[in-house]
Design a protein around this motif. Structure first.
Motif, short mmCIF file in Angstrom:
data_model
loop_
_atom_site.label_atom_id
_atom_site.label_comp_id
_atom_site.label_asym_id
_atom_site.label_seq_id
_atom_site.Cartn_x
_atom_site.Cartn_y
_atom_site.Cartn_z
N ALA A 291 24.41 -8.21 38.12
CA ALA A 291 23.23 -7.88 38.91
C ALA A 291 22.43 -6.74 38.29
O ALA A 291 22.99 -5.83 37.67
N VAL A 292 21.11 -6.80 38.45
CA VAL A 292 20.23 -5.75 37.92
C VAL A 292 19.50 -5.03 39.05
O VAL A 292 18.44 -4.43 38.85
N GLY A 293 20.05 -5.07 40.26
CA GLY A 293 19.53 -4.27 41.35
C GLY A 293 18.46 -4.95 42.19
O GLY A 293 18.08 -6.09 41.97
N ILE A 294 17.99 -4.20 43.17
CA ILE A 294 16.89 -4.67 44.02
C ILE A 294 15.59 -4.12 43.44
O ILE A 294 15.59 -3.12 42.72
N PRO A 295 14.45 -4.78 43.71
CA PRO A 295 13.19 -4.31 43.16
C PRO A 295 12.90 -2.86 43.55
O PRO A 295 13.23 -2.42 44.65
N LEU A 296 12.30 -2.12 42.63
CA LEU A 296 11.92 -0.74 42.90
C LEU A 296 10.84 -0.69 43.97
O LEU A 296 10.13 -1.68 44.21
N ASP A 297 10.70 0.46 44.60
CA ASP A 297 9.65 0.64 45.61
C ASP A 297 8.29 0.30 45.01
O ASP A 297 7.96 0.75 43.91
N GLY A 298 7.54 -0.51 45.72
CA GLY A 298 6.22 -0.88 45.25
C GLY A 298 6.18 -2.13 44.41
O GLY A 298 5.09 -2.57 44.01
N VAL A 299 7.35 -2.69 44.09
CA VAL A 299 7.41 -3.91 43.29
C VAL A 299 7.77 -5.09 44.19
O VAL A 299 8.80 -5.08 44.86
N GLU A 300 6.91 -6.09 44.23
CA GLU A 300 7.18 -7.32 44.97
C GLU A 300 7.68 -8.38 44.00
O GLU A 300 7.02 -8.66 43.00
N LEU A 301 8.85 -8.93 44.27
CA LEU A 301 9.47 -9.91 43.38
C LEU A 301 9.83 -11.17 44.15
O LEU A 301 10.35 -11.11 45.26
N GLN A 302 9.52 -12.33 43.55
CA GLN A 302 9.86 -13.61 44.16
C GLN A 302 10.50 -14.53 43.12
O GLN A 302 10.24 -14.41 41.93
N ILE A 303 11.34 -15.45 43.61
CA ILE A 303 11.91 -16.52 42.79
C ILE A 303 11.21 -17.81 43.21
O ILE A 303 11.26 -18.19 44.40
N VAL A 304 10.58 -18.50 42.27
CA VAL A 304 9.78 -19.68 42.61
C VAL A 304 10.15 -20.88 41.74
O VAL A 304 10.76 -20.73 40.67
N GLY A 352 16.04 -16.39 37.30
CA GLY A 352 16.97 -15.56 38.06
C GLY A 352 17.19 -16.08 39.46
O GLY A 352 16.62 -17.09 39.87
N HIS A 353 18.04 -15.39 40.20
CA HIS A 353 18.26 -15.70 41.61
C HIS A 353 18.65 -14.42 42.33
O HIS A 353 19.03 -13.42 41.71
N ILE A 354 18.53 -14.45 43.64
CA ILE A 354 18.91 -13.30 44.47
C ILE A 354 20.24 -13.60 45.12
O ILE A 354 20.41 -14.63 45.77
N HIS A 355 21.21 -12.71 44.92
CA HIS A 355 22.49 -12.95 45.56
C HIS A 355 22.80 -11.84 46.56
O HIS A 355 21.89 -11.14 47.01
N ALA A 356 24.03 -11.69 46.94
CA ALA A 356 24.44 -10.82 48.04
C ALA A 356 23.77 -9.46 48.01
O ALA A 356 23.69 -8.81 46.97
N GLY A 357 23.29 -9.05 49.18
CA GLY A 357 22.69 -7.72 49.31
C GLY A 357 21.30 -7.60 48.71
O GLY A 357 20.79 -6.50 48.57
N GLY A 358 20.69 -8.74 48.35
CA GLY A 358 19.35 -8.69 47.79
C GLY A 358 19.29 -8.35 46.32
O GLY A 358 18.21 -8.11 45.78
N GLN A 359 20.45 -8.35 45.65
CA GLN A 359 20.49 -8.02 44.22
C GLN A 359 19.93 -9.16 43.37
O GLN A 359 20.20 -10.33 43.62
N LEU A 360 19.15 -8.80 42.36
CA LEU A 360 18.62 -9.76 41.42
C LEU A 360 19.63 -10.01 40.30
O LEU A 360 20.19 -9.07 39.73
N VAL A 361 19.84 -11.28 39.98
CA VAL A 361 20.69 -11.68 38.86
C VAL A 361 19.83 -12.47 37.89
O VAL A 361 19.13 -13.41 38.28
N LEU A 362 19.88 -12.09 36.62
CA LEU A 362 19.11 -12.79 35.59
C LEU A 362 19.91 -13.96 35.03
O LEU A 362 21.10 -13.81 34.73
N ASP A 363 19.22 -15.09 34.84
CA ASP A 363 19.88 -16.29 34.34
C ASP A 363 19.34 -16.73 32.98
O ASP A 363 19.66 -17.83 32.53
N GLY A 364 18.55 -15.89 32.33
CA GLY A 364 18.04 -16.23 31.01
C GLY A 364 16.53 -16.36 31.00
O GLY A 364 15.85 -16.08 31.99
N ARG A 365 16.01 -16.77 29.87
CA ARG A 365 14.58 -16.95 29.69
C ARG A 365 14.19 -18.40 29.98
O ARG A 365 14.97 -19.31 29.74
#
Length: 466
Positions: A291-304, A352-365
């Motif tokens: 996991a690479v954490g939750i988005p920083l304050d002010g950053v809106e992130l979506q998985i589409v 990427g995808h969001i897993h437990a606790g809102g953490q972002l996980v990267l799955d590659g390019r």
């Protein structure tokens, strides 16, 4: 507010606070502002100003940062032309940005003025001069495609810096030179927040002793150097140090080793040249998923998905973000601009995808997605499994073109010293967890081809399989 105005505020509000520490000099914020102002006056007298795009090729880090700040004060736009690049690459980069003047190390002494308080200097900018929002040009890494140049206004870089309030109380040491884009960006962030920039000495030095001597509170390193840190002698003395790393994937085994042998204060950053930091995994966020954490304050992130529709929690898709300070274009590259900047969102090209606790996980390019007979395989799936093998140090998975199957999953590995595991054993190990998604070929290398910032060049790696 630009960087010069911010410096002026620091010179008033925290005049005696250390701004720069290096082996040859130390400057408080009062002294740094004085140096930058006098240097800007010299540059202004030499004709530098809003009409100029200046290439900076200065190896000395303190000289580099002061020249950069002074040029921004004059209204000039700037781009770094790194000394570690080949001359033809610097020439090409300067041509792409329409550089009008270049300041090299040999020229810097003509403008720099370190005589803090030696004599009063007139106000700057000169009376009647209108403040200009300068442009800072940064180039992308080019690990998966062509190198692009990203233009930022000072205001955009300042907005990125505002997401790093922690710098206000830190003494920051970065091992990568300021001639690297990411280092320069974070050096400027630290100035904006009023923190202390600590610069390493030239040549070899004792990292642990240097950190302790200068009371460094935060060490920022590339993921390539993260595993090396655990091999240093006396690393136990760094238990109070904060370590930040990123730039590419940091395996869980490396994270665990750092927290066990060096310090529990480990932060893994996810960022992009086009926007700066996106998320940060802190000391309690590290897990086997990477996991690479939750988005920083002010950053809106979506998985589409491919149609731009938002996906449910846990589903893999393409990452898109929006925030203050995000770029909106690539310089003279309309096709890449339309691909990455769409409808107010920036698409960094990562899966990427969001897993437990809102953490972002990267799955590659997105460009690295392996499609085997219509089956989508994420490189990160393969890399995470092989990284759990006790004899494996580093992994890079990719797709080998096939006329029959579309792509075949393959992997390159670097083994730990003194082990003798075979590639057949590694393939069996991967197949037990991945089944059809397992790599069909594995090769063992002593090192991976990387760029100057430590990122694996998969296009070069692919040639080793072909």
């Amino acid at each position: 507010m630009g960087f010069f105005a911010k410096l002026a505020a620091h010179a008033t509000n925290k005049m005696a606070h250390p701004a720069i520490i290096s082996e040859r000099l130390s400057l408080t914020y009062g002294e740094l502002f004085d140096c930058v102002k006098k240097t800007a006056l010299n540059l202004d007298a030499a004709g530098f100003g809003p009409s100029e795009v200046v290439g900076i090729c200065i190896e000395d880090e303190v000289d580099h940062v002061i020249i950069s700040l002074a040029l921004l004060a004059t209204g000039a736009s700037i781009i770094t032309l790194p000394g570690h690049d080949a001359p033809q690459l610097r020439t090409s980069l300067a041509h792409r940005v329409s550089v009008t003047r270049i300041i090299e190390s040999s020229d810097a002494h003509n403008f720099l003025d370190y005589r803090c308080g030696a004599s009063p200097s007139p106000a700057f900018p000169p009376r009647g001069q209108v403040a200009v929002d300068s442009v800072l040009y940064f180039r992308t890494s080019g690990t998966t495609g062509d190198v692009n140049v990203v233009p930022f206004s000072e205001a955009q870089v300042a907005a990125q810096a505002d997401r790093h309030r922690e710098y206000a109380g830190e003494r920051l040491l970065r091992l990568a030179s300021i001639e690297h884009n990411n280092s320069k960006r974070h050096r400027l962030y630290c100035v904006w927040q009023g923190g202390t920039n600590v610069f390493k000495p030239r040549g070899k030095f004792d990292l642990v002793q240097f950190v302790l001597q200068h009371r460094v509170s935060c060490l920022d390193i590339s993921s390539m150097h993260a595993s090396d840190l655990t091999a240093l002698n006396k690393v136990g003395k760094l238990s109070g140090l904060k370590i930040r790393t990123g730039g590419s994937a940091v395996p869980y085994a490396v994270r665990r080793a750092i927290q066990e042998k060096v310090t529990t204060n480990l932060y893994v950053r996810y960022a992009a040249t086009e926007c700066g930091a996106i998320s940060m995994a802190g000391p309690g966020d590290h897990d086997e998923a990477g996991a690479v954490g939750i988005p920083l304050d002010g950053v809106e992130l979506q998985i589409v998905n491919d149609q731009g529709s938002r996906l449910p929690l846990g589903e893999r898709g393409e990452i898109r973000i929006r925030a203050e300070g995000v770029a909106s274009t690539y310089l003279n590259s309309p096709s890449d601009t339309s691909k990455r900047f769409r409808d107010g969102w920036f698409y960094p090209g990562d899966l990427g995808h969001i897993h437990a606790g809102g953490q972002l996980v990267l799955d590659g390019r997105t460009d690295d997605m392996i499609i085997l007979n219509g089956l989508n395989i994420f490189p990160a799936e393969i890399e995470r499994v092989l990284e759990t093998h006790p004899d494996v140090d580093c992994v890079a998975a990719l797709g080998l073109p096939s006329q029959v199957h579309g792509q075949i999953p393959v992997a390159a590995v670097i083994l730990k010293a003194g082990v003798s595991v075979t590639t057949v054993e590694l393939r069996c190990f991967a197949r037990a967890s991945l089944g059809l998604r397992a790599p069909r070929r594995i090769i063992v290398l002593d090192s991976f081809p990387r760029n100057s910032q430590g990122k694996v060049l998969k296009r070069e790696l692919l040639k080793l399989f072909q």
